[in-house]
Design a protein around this motif. Structure first.
Motif, PDB file in Angstrom:
ATOM      1  N   TYR A  58      -9.696   6.146   5.131  1.00 29.28           N
ATOM      2  CA  TYR A  58      -9.805   4.930   4.324  1.00 29.28           C
ATOM      3  C   TYR A  58     -10.352   5.222   2.922  1.00 29.28           C
ATOM      4  O   TYR A  58     -10.239   4.400   2.037  1.00 29.28           O
ATOM      5  CB  TYR A  58     -10.658   3.876   5.042  1.00 29.28           C
ATOM      6  N   ALA A  59     -10.911   6.420   2.723  1.00 29.82           N
ATOM      7  CA  ALA A  59     -11.365   6.815   1.384  1.00 29.82           C
ATOM      8  C   ALA A  59     -10.178   6.921   0.425  1.00 29.82           C
ATOM      9  O   ALA A  59     -10.334   6.827  -0.782  1.00 29.82           O
ATOM     10  CB  ALA A  59     -12.111   8.138   1.447  1.00 29.82           C
ATOM     11  N   ASP A  60      -8.952   7.106   0.985  1.00 27.63           N
ATOM     12  CA  ASP A  60      -7.742   7.180   0.175  1.00 27.63           C
ATOM     13  C   ASP A  60      -7.229   5.804  -0.245  1.00 27.63           C
ATOM     14  O   ASP A  60      -6.196   5.705  -0.887  1.00 27.63           O
ATOM     15  CB  ASP A  60      -6.629   7.898   0.953  1.00 27.63           C
ATOM     16  N   TRP A  61      -7.911   4.757   0.139  1.00 27.18           N
ATOM     17  CA  TRP A  61      -7.477   3.383  -0.142  1.00 27.18           C
ATOM     18  C   TRP A  61      -8.315   2.803  -1.267  1.00 27.18           C
ATOM     19  O   TRP A  61      -9.133   1.913  -1.052  1.00 27.18           O
ATOM     20  CB  TRP A  61      -7.653   2.506   1.100  1.00 27.18           C
ATOM     21  N   ARG A 104       0.790  -1.231   0.000  1.00 26.39           N
ATOM     22  CA  ARG A 104       0.000   0.000   0.000  1.00 26.39           C
ATOM     23  C   ARG A 104       0.820   1.277   0.000  1.00 26.39           C
ATOM     24  O   ARG A 104       0.261   2.367   0.034  1.00 26.39           O
ATOM     25  CB  ARG A 104      -0.944   0.017   1.198  1.00 26.39           C
ATOM     26  N   GLY A 105       2.140   1.182   0.027  1.00 29.31           N
ATOM     27  CA  GLY A 105       2.969   2.386  -0.022  1.00 29.31           C
ATOM     28  C   GLY A 105       2.752   3.283   1.173  1.00 29.31           C
ATOM     29  O   GLY A 105       2.457   2.832   2.274  1.00 29.31           O
ATOM     30  N   ASP A 106       2.849   4.580   0.938  1.00 25.36           N
ATOM     31  CA  ASP A 106       2.755   5.540   2.040  1.00 25.36           C
ATOM     32  C   ASP A 106       1.340   5.728   2.558  1.00 25.36           C
ATOM     33  O   ASP A 106       1.124   6.427   3.533  1.00 25.36           O
ATOM     34  CB  ASP A 106       3.365   6.877   1.635  1.00 25.36           C
ATOM     35  N   LEU A 107       0.360   5.103   1.924  1.00 20.47           N
ATOM     36  CA  LEU A 107      -1.008   5.206   2.437  1.00 20.47           C
ATOM     37  C   LEU A 107      -1.095   4.670   3.866  1.00 20.47           C
ATOM     38  O   LEU A 107      -1.901   5.149   4.665  1.00 20.47           O
ATOM     39  CB  LEU A 107      -1.984   4.436   1.546  1.00 20.47           C
ATOM     40  N   VAL A 108      -0.268   3.700   4.204  1.00 26.31           N
ATOM     41  CA  VAL A 108      -0.268   3.126   5.548  1.00 26.31           C
ATOM     42  C   VAL A 108      -0.016   4.221   6.578  1.00 26.31           C
ATOM     43  O   VAL A 108      -0.677   4.286   7.606  1.00 26.31           O
ATOM     44  CB  VAL A 108       0.801   2.009   5.664  1.00 26.31           C
ATOM     45  N   PRO A 159      -5.041  -0.458  -6.979  1.00 20.89           N
ATOM     46  CA  PRO A 159      -4.626   0.229  -8.196  1.00 20.89           C
ATOM     47  C   PRO A 159      -3.127   0.478  -8.290  1.00 20.89           C
ATOM     48  O   PRO A 159      -2.576   0.500  -9.368  1.00 20.89           O
ATOM     49  CB  PRO A 159      -5.389   1.545  -8.151  1.00 20.89           C
ATOM     50  N   VAL A 160      -2.467   0.658  -7.169  1.00 19.29           N
ATOM     51  CA  VAL A 160      -1.040   0.947  -7.195  1.00 19.29           C
ATOM     52  C   VAL A 160      -0.271  -0.236  -7.778  1.00 19.29           C
ATOM     53  O   VAL A 160       0.717  -0.066  -8.470  1.00 19.29           O
ATOM     54  CB  VAL A 160      -0.533   1.279  -5.772  1.00 19.29           C
ATOM     55  N   HIS A 161      -0.734  -1.424  -7.513  1.00 15.95           N
ATOM     56  CA  HIS A 161      -0.063  -2.645  -7.957  1.00 15.95           C
ATOM     57  C   HIS A 161      -1.097  -3.530  -8.654  1.00 15.95           C
ATOM     58  O   HIS A 161      -1.518  -4.545  -8.130  1.00 15.95           O
ATOM     59  CB  HIS A 161       0.545  -3.399  -6.766  1.00 15.95           C
ATOM     60  N   GLN A 162      -1.516  -3.144  -9.838  1.00 17.69           N
ATOM     61  CA  GLN A 162      -2.611  -3.837 -10.533  1.00 17.69           C
ATOM     62  C   GLN A 162      -2.370  -5.336 -10.679  1.00 17.69           C
ATOM     63  O   GLN A 162      -3.295  -6.101 -10.743  1.00 17.69           O
ATOM     64  CB  GLN A 162      -2.833  -3.235 -11.921  1.00 17.69           C
TER      65      GLN A 162
END
Length: 181
Positions: free
Chosen positions: A130-133, A117-121, A167-170
């Motif tokens: 969580y809307a950013d996920w 999830r990258g920097d979203l964590v 989406p980041v890692h389709q």
């Protein structure tokens, strides 16, 4: 101990200033047991300020010292358990997030979760984040934030084997299993 001629009372009589014996003072009881004490020696003065004598006060700090030792032991135990948990999380092949309920703030994660999830964590401070996920089900339909497994678990639901694509890692899919605690 200190000789009577140079004890704390003698220093108070000599200087007129309060003093103490130090933090490692112990009094020996009649039964021979040494008891740790806090102490103070203070001047006694008449209304004109003349030094009349010294009052010494001793407070048994056995219980406090035992509590301080127990606290140190518990802190060391907690630090060792934290180190073990960190080592396990870093070696796990799966991403792990631990969030506080009911807010949803992530309080613990491992490198594998960041790989997914990258920097979203790091940006998950509450449920609204969580809307950013953005995630999609295997059939390509979007998953609303409330449908993600972690927010569902924060709401008290036991979620098993929820599959999402990010989406980041389709090319990656991941399975979520969350349990409220």
């Amino acid at each position: 101990g200190e000789p009577v001629a140079d004890g704390p009372w003698a220093r108070v009589l000599r200087t007129g200033e309060p003093t103490g014996l130090g933090s490692q003072t112990a009094l020996v009881a009649r039964d021979g047991a040494a008891r740790p004490v806090d102490d103070s020696a203070d001047p006694i003065r008449d209304p004109d300020g003349r030094l009349l004598g010294v009052v010494m006060v001793f407070r048994d700090v056995t219980a406090r010292r035992a509590a301080e030792a127990e606290r140190r032991r518990l802190v060391a135990q907690l630090e060792a358990e934290q180190a073990r948990l960190t080592a396990v999380l870093e070696q796990m092949p799966a991403g792990v997030l631990v969030a506080e309920a009911p807010e949803g703030r992530v309080v613990l994660s491992n490198p594998q979760a960041r790989d997914l999830r990258g920097d979203l964590v790091d940006r998950l401070r509450g449920r609204e984040d969580y809307a950013d996920w953005p995630a999609r089900r295997p059939d390509g339909t979007p998953v609303p934030p409330a449908g993600l497994s972690l927010p569902r678990a924060l709401g008290g639901e036991r979620v098993r084997a929820a599959e999402f694509r990010v989406p980041v890692h389709q090319r990656r899919a991941f399975f979520g299993s969350e349990v409220p605690t």
